[in-house]
Motif scaffolding. Structure first.
Motif, PDB file in Angstrom:
ATOM      1  N   UNK A 105       0.818  -1.211   0.000  1.00  0.00           N
ATOM      2  CA  UNK A 105       0.000   0.000   0.000  1.00  0.00           C
ATOM      3  C   UNK A 105       0.853   1.262   0.000  1.00  0.00           C
ATOM      4  N   UNK A 106       1.923   1.258   0.776  1.00  0.00           N
ATOM      5  CA  UNK A 106       2.790   2.433   0.832  1.00  0.00           C
ATOM      6  C   UNK A 106       3.413   2.751  -0.519  1.00  0.00           C
ATOM      7  N   UNK A 107       3.942   1.729  -1.188  1.00  0.00           N
ATOM      8  CA  UNK A 107       4.578   1.935  -2.496  1.00  0.00           C
ATOM      9  C   UNK A 107       3.554   2.400  -3.526  1.00  0.00           C
ATOM     10  N   UNK A 108       2.369   1.775  -3.534  1.00  0.00           N
ATOM     11  CA  UNK A 108       1.344   2.149  -4.512  1.00  0.00           C
ATOM     12  C   UNK A 108       0.856   3.580  -4.298  1.00  0.00           C
ATOM     13  N   UNK A 109       0.674   3.968  -3.049  1.00  0.00           N
ATOM     14  CA  UNK A 109       0.226   5.340  -2.772  1.00  0.00           C
ATOM     15  C   UNK A 109       1.267   6.347  -3.230  1.00  0.00           C
ATOM     16  N   UNK A 110       2.541   6.053  -2.988  1.00  0.00           N
ATOM     17  CA  UNK A 110       3.608   6.954  -3.437  1.00  0.00           C
ATOM     18  C   UNK A 110       3.637   7.042  -4.966  1.00  0.00           C
ATOM     19  N   UNK A 111       3.516   5.885  -5.629  1.00  0.00           N
ATOM     20  CA  UNK A 111       3.561   5.861  -7.094  1.00  0.00           C
ATOM     21  C   UNK A 111       2.418   6.676  -7.687  1.00  0.00           C
ATOM     22  N   UNK A 112       1.210   6.457  -7.152  1.00  0.00           N
ATOM     23  CA  UNK A 112       0.044   7.129  -7.728  1.00  0.00           C
ATOM     24  C   UNK A 112      -0.175   8.524  -7.134  1.00  0.00           C
ATOM     25  N   UNK A 113       0.796   8.999  -6.370  1.00  0.00           N
ATOM     26  CA  UNK A 113       0.883  10.414  -6.049  1.00  0.00           C
ATOM     27  C   UNK A 113       1.872  11.108  -6.978  1.00  0.00           C
ATOM     28  N   UNK A 114       2.940  10.400  -7.307  1.00  0.00           N
ATOM     29  CA  UNK A 114       3.953  10.962  -8.200  1.00  0.00           C
ATOM     30  C   UNK A 114       3.422  11.093  -9.626  1.00  0.00           C
ATOM     31  N   UNK A 115       2.660  10.093 -10.091  1.00  0.00           N
ATOM     32  CA  UNK A 115       2.201  10.096 -11.488  1.00  0.00           C
ATOM     33  C   UNK A 115       1.365  11.336 -11.814  1.00  0.00           C
ATOM     34  N   UNK A 116       0.287  11.645 -11.061  1.00  0.00           N
ATOM     35  CA  UNK A 116      -0.466  12.857 -11.418  1.00  0.00           C
ATOM     36  C   UNK A 116       0.356  14.139 -11.256  1.00  0.00           C
ATOM     37  N   UNK A 117       1.334  14.128 -10.347  1.00  0.00           N
ATOM     38  CA  UNK A 117       2.205  15.293 -10.199  1.00  0.00           C
ATOM     39  C   UNK A 117       3.044  15.504 -11.456  1.00  0.00           C
ATOM     40  N   UNK A 118       3.589  14.408 -11.990  1.00  0.00           N
ATOM     41  CA  UNK A 118       4.383  14.496 -13.225  1.00  0.00           C
ATOM     42  C   UNK A 118       3.509  14.927 -14.397  1.00  0.00           C
ATOM     43  N   UNK A 119       2.299  14.362 -14.491  1.00  0.00           N
ATOM     44  CA  UNK A 119       1.383  14.735 -15.573  1.00  0.00           C
ATOM     45  C   UNK A 119       1.046  16.222 -15.488  1.00  0.00           C
ATOM     46  N   UNK A 120       0.778  16.697 -14.268  1.00  0.00           N
ATOM     47  CA  UNK A 120       0.459  18.116 -14.090  1.00  0.00           C
ATOM     48  C   UNK A 120       1.642  19.006 -14.472  1.00  0.00           C
ATOM     49  N   UNK A 121       2.849  18.578 -14.141  1.00  0.00           N
ATOM     50  CA  UNK A 121       4.038  19.354 -14.496  1.00  0.00           C
ATOM     51  C   UNK A 121       4.255  19.362 -16.008  1.00  0.00           C
ATOM     52  N   UNK A 122       4.103  18.199 -16.637  1.00  0.00           N
ATOM     53  CA  UNK A 122       4.373  18.081 -18.073  1.00  0.00           C
ATOM     54  C   UNK A 122       3.397  18.916 -18.903  1.00  0.00           C
ATOM     55  N   UNK A 123       2.123  18.874 -18.534  1.00  0.00           N
ATOM     56  CA  UNK A 123       1.101  19.583 -19.310  1.00  0.00           C
ATOM     57  C   UNK A 123       0.776  20.961 -18.733  1.00  0.00           C
TER      58      UNK A 123
END
Length: 374
Positions: A156-174
């Motif tokens: 759960x810890x790893x998945x929560x971190x991963x799916x917090x980073x992904x939308x952050x990267x998407x928001x930064x890229x676009x």
């Protein structure tokens, strides 16, 4: 000469219905506090679960959830455009009928966010697609943690971190700002709003809460009062900031910050979900206080029964209300409140009809089928 007699007391068999969360110790303590003339002892093996209620699997949930949604699609295709008129009626609503006619199949298969992400039949249906896809993928998480419970915190810890980073990267890229409408970024639903990889964080946090509640349902969880108070204050502050912290972006002199916007977009939904999780956990384990009292009011039982239909119909009604406007609308606080309460009341009435017509009958039929199969 008197003869000694002994009284014969028949053995009494009785039962009591208690919620699933109650343990044998809870029942024993309650009985002994209520009936002080008799000492009761309740053993764990004397507690039996009532299996008479049918249990629903994923196919059954789809059977119950799909008919109300399918009825909404049929309404868009057939009658909706005939129910209103006005200068902006067609420009506001015609696209929904056209999209439903062309892409009804991907909507009913819950894959429209993957194949036709920018042409939703019903705008609110993105949640159904994402939720169904995550539900289908859930065994990939549940099976490993069920087989190896010790890895649960790490998974759960790893998945929560991963799916917090992904939308952050998407928001930064676009370069996604904090406040945005669909028209400001092309392919908005496809790149961010209606995709599993940007929406999985809150769902995984909720799944983790479900696991924690399952593990603690027969335990007396004790938390220091100071910690409880701090948690409630932290929850109130953080959730209030998520609601009101975006106010500066509404000002004309606001300057866009790519870093702030990316962090906010990536974190705010997960943090909001953590706040909801604390409220649920605290109320279940006796630390809810007045919040638990308020959320336990019987009026919410009524809304719980119509919540799915209310979710489906609210945007539909708002589209209708917007489309029949014939004069310019002047923005006032009073007008907003009036619109909110009128929409809530009218949609609640429509939801009752929707539930009785398209949800409850199929739930009953599905229950009969399950019972017959057993």
């Amino acid at each position: 000469m008197s003869q000694e007699r002994s009284a014969v007391v028949p053995q009494l068999h009785w039962s009591i219905c208690v919620p699933d969360g109650c343990t044998a110790e809870d029942v024993e303590a309650h009985l002994n506090s209520s009936v002080r003339t008799q000492l009761f002892t309740v053993k764990e093996d004397q507690c039996q679960t009532n299996e008479s209620q049918p249990k629903l699997n994923s196919g059954d949930w789809a059977t119950i959830l799909t008919p109300p949604y399918a009825a909404l699609i049929v309404l868009y295709i057939t009658l909706f455009m005939k129910l209103g008129s006005g200068p902006i009626w067609e420009s506001s609503n015609q696209h929904m009928q056209d999209t439903c006619k062309e892409y009804w199949w991907s909507s009913l298969l819950y894959i429209q966010n993957l194949v036709n992400a920018n042409r939703f039949c019903a705008g609110q249906s993105w949640y159904l697609f994402v939720d169904m896809q995550l539900y289908i993928l859930s065994p990939l998480i549940l099976i490993p943690i069920g087989k190896w419970p010790k890895i649960t915190p790490y998974v759960f810890g790893i998945l929560i971190i991963i799916f917090t980073i992904i939308p952050t990267i998407v928001a930064w890229h676009y370069e996604i700002p904090v406040l945005i409408s669909n028209s400001e970024i092309p392919d908005w639903n496809k790149i961010y709003y209606a995709q599993v990889h940007t929406r999985a964080g809150p769902w995984i946090i909720g799944l983790a809460l479900g696991y924690i509640l399952f593990q603690t349902k027969h335990k007396n969880v004790r938390i220091n009062k100071i910690i409880v108070t701090l948690m409630w204050l932290l929850t109130a502050v953080v959730m209030s900031y998520i609601i009101f912290g975006t106010y500066p972006e509404l000002r004309d002199d606001f300057q866009y910050s790519r870093l702030f916007s990316s962090i906010y977009v990536g974190l705010h939904r997960n943090i909001w979900t953590l706040g909801i999780c604390w409220i649920v956990f605290a109320c279940i384990h006796g630390y809810g206080g007045p919040v638990n009292w308020f959320l336990s009011l019987s009026v919410f039982q009524f809304f719980a029964k119509i919540t799915y239909a209310l979710y489906l119909l609210s945007e539909t009604f708002q589209n209708y209300d917007r489309g029949i406007v014939r004069v310019p609308v002047i923005f006032r606080d009073y007008n907003v409140l009036q619109s909110f309460f009128s929409t809530t009341c009218f949609c609640s009435l429509l939801s009752i009809i929707w539930v009785l017509s398209f949800e409850s009958p199929f739930a009953v039929i599905d229950g009969v089928i399950i019972k017959a199969g057993e």
